[in-house]
Design a protein around this motif. Structure first.
Motif, mmCIF file in Angstrom:
data_model
loop_
_atom_site.group_PDB
_atom_site.id
_atom_site.type_symbol
_atom_site.label_atom_id
_atom_site.label_comp_id
_atom_site.label_asym_id
_atom_site.label_seq_id
_atom_site.Cartn_x
_atom_site.Cartn_y
_atom_site.Cartn_z
ATOM 1 N N GLY A 227 0.807 -1.211 0.000
ATOM 2 C CA GLY A 227 0.000 0.000 0.000
ATOM 3 C C GLY A 227 0.838 1.258 0.000
ATOM 4 N N LEU A 228 1.911 1.274 0.796
ATOM 5 C CA LEU A 228 2.787 2.446 0.826
ATOM 6 C C LEU A 228 3.533 2.613 -0.491
ATOM 7 C CD1 LEU A 228 4.310 2.394 4.441
ATOM 8 C CD2 LEU A 228 2.662 4.025 3.485
ATOM 9 N N LYS A 229 4.003 1.504 -1.047
ATOM 10 C CA LYS A 229 4.766 1.604 -2.302
ATOM 11 C C LYS A 229 3.913 2.118 -3.456
ATOM 12 C CE LYS A 229 6.739 -2.566 -2.035
ATOM 13 N NZ LYS A 229 7.637 -3.706 -2.351
ATOM 14 N N THR A 230 2.622 1.798 -3.448
ATOM 15 C CA THR A 230 1.764 2.301 -4.532
ATOM 16 C C THR A 230 1.530 3.805 -4.406
ATOM 17 O OG1 THR A 230 -0.237 1.779 -3.272
ATOM 18 C CG2 THR A 230 0.577 0.101 -4.815
ATOM 19 N N ARG A 231 1.716 4.356 -3.193
ATOM 20 C CA ARG A 231 1.522 5.799 -2.998
ATOM 21 C C ARG A 231 2.836 6.568 -2.960
ATOM 22 N NH1 ARG A 231 -1.698 3.713 1.028
ATOM 23 N NH2 ARG A 231 -0.567 4.747 2.713
ATOM 24 N N LEU A 232 3.952 5.849 -3.082
ATOM 25 C CA LEU A 232 5.266 6.482 -2.992
ATOM 26 C C LEU A 232 5.721 6.986 -4.354
ATOM 27 C CD1 LEU A 232 7.880 7.126 -1.370
ATOM 28 C CD2 LEU A 232 8.663 4.815 -1.958
ATOM 29 N N HIS A 233 6.170 8.221 -4.402
ATOM 30 C CA HIS A 233 6.693 8.826 -5.627
ATOM 31 C C HIS A 233 8.065 9.424 -5.317
ATOM 32 C CE1 HIS A 233 2.641 8.499 -7.384
ATOM 33 N NE2 HIS A 233 2.242 8.826 -6.166
ATOM 34 N N LEU A 234 9.054 9.088 -6.133
ATOM 35 C CA LEU A 234 10.420 9.566 -5.938
ATOM 36 C C LEU A 234 10.766 10.600 -7.003
ATOM 37 C CD1 LEU A 234 12.325 6.225 -5.196
ATOM 38 C CD2 LEU A 234 11.213 7.779 -3.576
ATOM 39 N N MET A 235 11.495 11.628 -6.602
ATOM 40 C CA MET A 235 11.928 12.684 -7.516
ATOM 41 C C MET A 235 13.444 12.812 -7.430
ATOM 42 S SD MET A 235 8.823 14.982 -6.197
ATOM 43 C CE MET A 235 8.857 13.901 -4.756
ATOM 44 N N VAL A 236 14.123 12.570 -8.528
ATOM 45 C CA VAL A 236 15.579 12.623 -8.568
ATOM 46 C C VAL A 236 16.016 14.015 -9.009
ATOM 47 C CG1 VAL A 236 17.662 11.648 -9.590
ATOM 48 C CG2 VAL A 236 15.702 10.166 -9.090
ATOM 49 N N HIS A 237 16.958 14.583 -8.249
ATOM 50 C CA HIS A 237 17.455 15.924 -8.541
ATOM 51 C C HIS A 237 18.965 15.871 -8.759
ATOM 52 C CE1 HIS A 237 13.678 17.930 -7.322
ATOM 53 N NE2 HIS A 237 13.602 16.945 -6.441
ATOM 54 N N CYS A 238 19.408 16.287 -9.926
ATOM 55 C CA CYS A 238 20.825 16.446 -10.215
ATOM 56 C C CYS A 238 21.073 17.946 -10.432
ATOM 57 C CB CYS A 238 21.217 15.651 -11.460
ATOM 58 S SG CYS A 238 22.957 15.845 -11.930
ATOM 59 N N TYR A 239 22.181 18.449 -9.896
ATOM 60 C CA TYR A 239 22.446 19.889 -9.957
ATOM 61 C C TYR A 239 23.670 20.215 -10.811
ATOM 62 C CZ TYR A 239 19.052 19.765 -6.229
ATOM 63 O OH TYR A 239 17.898 19.560 -5.509
ATOM 64 N N SER A 251 19.422 14.386 -14.346
ATOM 65 C CA SER A 251 18.467 13.740 -13.452
ATOM 66 C C SER A 251 17.795 12.547 -14.111
ATOM 67 C CB SER A 251 17.402 14.751 -12.998
ATOM 68 O OG SER A 251 17.982 15.796 -12.253
ATOM 69 N N GLU A 252 17.487 12.655 -15.393
ATOM 70 C CA GLU A 252 16.845 11.550 -16.102
ATOM 71 C C GLU A 252 17.769 10.340 -16.179
ATOM 72 O OE1 GLU A 252 14.343 9.077 -17.692
ATOM 73 O OE2 GLU A 252 13.755 11.074 -16.987
ATOM 74 N N ARG A 253 19.066 10.572 -16.394
ATOM 75 C CA ARG A 253 20.020 9.452 -16.416
ATOM 76 C C ARG A 253 20.019 8.726 -15.073
ATOM 77 N NH1 ARG A 253 23.450 13.327 -18.758
ATOM 78 N NH2 ARG A 253 24.696 13.455 -16.844
ATOM 79 N N LEU A 254 20.043 9.506 -13.987
ATOM 80 C CA LEU A 254 20.056 8.894 -12.655
ATOM 81 C C LEU A 254 18.721 8.225 -12.343
ATOM 82 C CD1 LEU A 254 21.869 11.683 -10.580
ATOM 83 C CD2 LEU A 254 22.875 9.799 -11.861
ATOM 84 N N ALA A 255 17.621 8.878 -12.764
ATOM 85 C CA ALA A 255 16.291 8.327 -12.488
ATOM 86 C C ALA A 255 16.107 6.975 -13.165
ATOM 87 C CB ALA A 255 15.219 9.307 -12.948
#
Length: 293
Positions: A227-239, A251-255
């Motif tokens: 249930g938690l995994k279906t509601r979990l969203h990750l956002m990768v940030h590269c600077y 960021s897309e490469r890392l994601a």
């Protein structure tokens, strides 16, 4: 005597100057008070053996102690507030966890998992008015590392069994090296105990994700309920990059690597659209549970 009186008069101001001089550039301020709370104590002092508890408690003969403790020297700023009547422990805890978003969580406990409230109030913080029923307390520690100093934030919440609830906030800036060690799964799970925030344990640079060193983070996420995994969203940030477009591509490469490590989890690349959580601007992962945790 006159000189001594003047010294005593200006000693608090001197400590404030020392504390401010140790604060690294860009360091976050103390967490703002909970709404409608009342400041009842504020102090600053140099400490030589601050008792930093980083684990559950153990009992041996007549002694209670943290299974893992450090003694830390530095400049400590303490604030204590009366909380408004009618608030819940979880409401206060979530509020302060959000205020320390982006900082690495070293330890957190809630309720009876914290053990004896008497131990925390008297042995750790030396403030007997914090004693509560063991089920009505919460504690967490975060750290912010900088070039030559580290800032620790300790928050202890005591609902005090129907009496005036309180919260204590200690901030300690130290130049001493701390033997904190690698991120643990408990730290990751503590970060995931709220609705959104930054995740510890993500090891990457602009070239790619170090999957081996990030495995503790990935294992903790994989161990969440369905249930938690279906509601979990990750956002990768590269600077890394002079333009937003560059950071989005990085960021897309890392994601894409994170998606392979965490199949079934929603992972998005957001570049530098959110400010970096730390001054070193290393790649980082932010999370949110939607709708709610």
């Amino acid at each position: 005597m006159l000189l001594f009186a003047r010294y005593i008069r200006f000693y608090p101001l001197l400590l404030a100057v020392v504390f401010a001089s140790m604060m690294p550039s860009g360091a976050s301020a103390a967490p703002p008070p909970f709404p409608d709370s009342e400041l009842i104590e504020r102090s600053e002092e140099s400490v030589s053996r601050y008792r930093l508890v980083l684990s559950e408690l153990k009992h041996q003969r007549a002694d209670t102690f943290g299974e893992r403790e450090l003694r830390v020297s530095g400049e400590r700023e303490r604030t204590v507030y009366n909380l408004p009547d009618g608030v819940s422990l979880e409401e206060v805890r979530v509020y302060f966890r959000r205020q320390t978003d982006g900082q690495r969580t070293l330890y957190e406990c809630i309720g009876i998992d914290c053990g004896s409230s008497n131990f925390w109030a008297n042995d750790v913080f030396d403030l007997s008015s914090l004693v509560s029923r063991d089920k009505d307390q919460a504690y967490f520690v975060t750290i912010e590392p900088y070039a030559d100093t580290q800032k620790l934030t300790m928050v202890y919440i005591s609902m005090r069994g129907g009496r005036q609830p309180k919260v204590l906030i200690d901030q300690l800036v130290t130049r001493a090296p701390l033997k904190i060690g690698q991120v643990t799964q408990d730290e990751v799970l503590a970060s995931l105990s709220v609705t959104s925030g930054w995740l510890p344990g993500f090891v990457a640079d602009s070239r790619g994700v170090n999957v081996t060193e990030s495995q503790i983070l990935f294992d903790a996420i994989q161990g969440l309920s369905v249930g938690l995994k279906t509601r979990l969203h990750l956002m990768v940030h590269c600077y890394d990059g002079a333009h937003i477009k560059d950071t989005l591509e990085c960021s897309e490469r890392l994601a894409e690597q994170v998606r392979k490590a965490l199949p079934g989890i929603d992972v998005r690349a957001l570049g530098a659209l959110t400010p970096a959580p730390a001054a070193d601007r290393r790649p980082a992962v932010r999370f949110t549970f939607w709708p709610g945790r």
